[in-house]
Design an enzyme around this catalytic site. Structure first.
Site, PDB file in Angstrom:
ATOM      1  N   PRO A  70       0.851  -1.292   0.210  1.00 44.46           N
ATOM      2  CA  PRO A  70      -0.014  -0.105  -0.053  1.00 44.46           C
ATOM      3  C   PRO A  70       0.819   1.214  -0.005  1.00 44.46           C
ATOM      4  CG  PRO A  70      -0.864  -1.543   1.588  1.00 44.46           C
ATOM      5  CD  PRO A  70       0.533  -2.172   1.018  1.00 44.46           C
ATOM      6  N   GLU A  71       0.556   2.321  -0.814  1.00 46.10           N
ATOM      7  CA  GLU A  71       1.272   3.443  -0.985  1.00 46.10           C
ATOM      8  C   GLU A  71       0.466   4.285  -0.561  1.00 46.10           C
ATOM      9  OE1 GLU A  71       3.079   3.914  -4.928  1.00 46.10           O
ATOM     10  OE2 GLU A  71       3.389   1.766  -4.986  1.00 46.10           O
TER      11      GLU A  71
ATOM     12  N   HIS B  17      -5.130 -15.380   9.280  1.00 49.17           N
ATOM     13  CA  HIS B  17      -4.329 -13.981   8.804  1.00 49.17           C
ATOM     14  C   HIS B  17      -4.916 -12.753   9.702  1.00 49.17           C
ATOM     15  CE1 HIS B  17      -2.620 -16.011   5.344  1.00 49.17           C
ATOM     16  NE2 HIS B  17      -3.963 -16.064   4.838  1.00 49.17           N
TER      17      HIS B  17
ATOM     18  N   ARG C  90       1.299 -11.222   5.085  1.00 52.77           N
ATOM     19  CA  ARG C  90       2.965 -11.556   5.186  1.00 52.77           C
ATOM     20  C   ARG C  90       3.334 -11.402   6.601  1.00 52.77           C
ATOM     21  NH1 ARG C  90       4.678 -10.415  -0.105  1.00 52.77           N
ATOM     22  NH2 ARG C  90       6.800 -11.033   0.724  1.00 52.77           N
TER      23      ARG C  90
END
Length: 279
Positions: free
Chosen positions: A2-3, A94, A113
């Site tokens: 995500p930016e 998750h 991740r």
């Protein structure tokens, strides 16, 4: 990853979902997510804290609480999912952190991740936190000044793409939006910073501001798994000119887009519009 546009869109969504909610308890299933303080202290101190607002600095979310600031970095795959009291909240493999609210609703932090991190600091301390204090200006006309940008570029012989990625000249840019801004400004991603002309610097600054503003308005870019806090995909991928367009014609000149490696990052460019100049 995500930016800035994706993080800003998440922030805006969370404001609709959890503003003014009071934390009743916190579950932490993957302790490494909590970088500061120790996990049990993190859980204890959050009880009774109310979410007053949510800010953003670069790619960091900052939850403004009654007495603390919770800094959250989503890294590669981090995301927040909200469940109302009436909705069955599934805890997945998750799900690593759950914030339970007094009204029975909850906010889950999920991360495939497990690279995301959270830090709880005293109110007013987030801006002094090392990772945030070293960030460059936000990419807005008011804060991202041309003179300061020009001065920073003149001080380094680094290639322009990695220089923009390190967040110190201007914050919020990642791989997608650097490629898009450099294409828009007609600058090769390997062009040394100190060789850029005044016109190129001016065009690049405007391109960075424009690309990120349009991406925020579109709700970010969904390339693989990104969803905002409301479970919606971004739409800026429909406006991409070079990123992910290998072999397709450049929208300006019709030359096939190429993909190269710059600083170990896959990089998209038009070899005709973005020539590397030996100055």
């Amino acid at each position: 990853m995500p930016e800035l546009p994706e993080v800003e869109t998440v922030r805006q969504g969370l404001l609709q979902l959890v503003l003014k909610k009071e934390i009743a308890s916190v579950d932490v299933f993957w302790p490494k997510i909590i970088a500061l303080p120790e996990v049990e202290t993190f859980k204890r101190e959050l009880v009774g804290q109310k979410i007053e607002t949510i800010n953003r600095r670069g790619k960091y979310l900052i939850f403004e609480l009654s007495n603390y600031e919770l800094i959250s970095h989503l890294r590669m795959e981090g995301k927040y999912e909200f469940f109302s009291a009436e909705k069955n909240a599934e805890v997945t493999k998750h799900t690593h952190v759950i914030f339970h609210f007094n009204d029975g609703s909850q906010l889950q932090y999920r991360d495939v991740r497990k690279f995301g991190r959270m830090e709880l600091v005293l109110k007013g301390e987030a801006q002094n936190f090392k990772s945030i204090a070293q960030l460059g200006p936000e990419p807005t006309p008011e804060t991202f000044k041309l003179a300061a940008f020009k001065e920073s570029l003149a001080k380094t012989k680094r290639e322009i793409k990695p220089a923009l990625l390190d967040q110190k000249m201007v914050t919020g840019l990642g791989n997608i939006y650097v490629d898009e801004a450099l294409w828009q400004a007609k600058i090769h991603p390997m062009q040394p910073c100190d060789t850029l002309t005044d016109l190129e610097i001016k065009q690049l600054r405007l391109a960075i501001i424009d690309v990120l503003q349009r991406a925020v308005a579109a709700g970010g870019t969904t390339v693989r798994t990104y969803l905002n806090a409301l479970g919606e995909a971004g739409k800026f991928q429909l406006s991409l000119n070079v990123y992910g367009k290998t072999g397709q014609p450049c929208p300006r000149c019709q030359t096939p887009i190429e993909k190269i490696k710059v600083a170990q990052r896959g990089t998209h460019l038009c070899p005709h519009c973005q020539k590397l100049s030996m100055r």
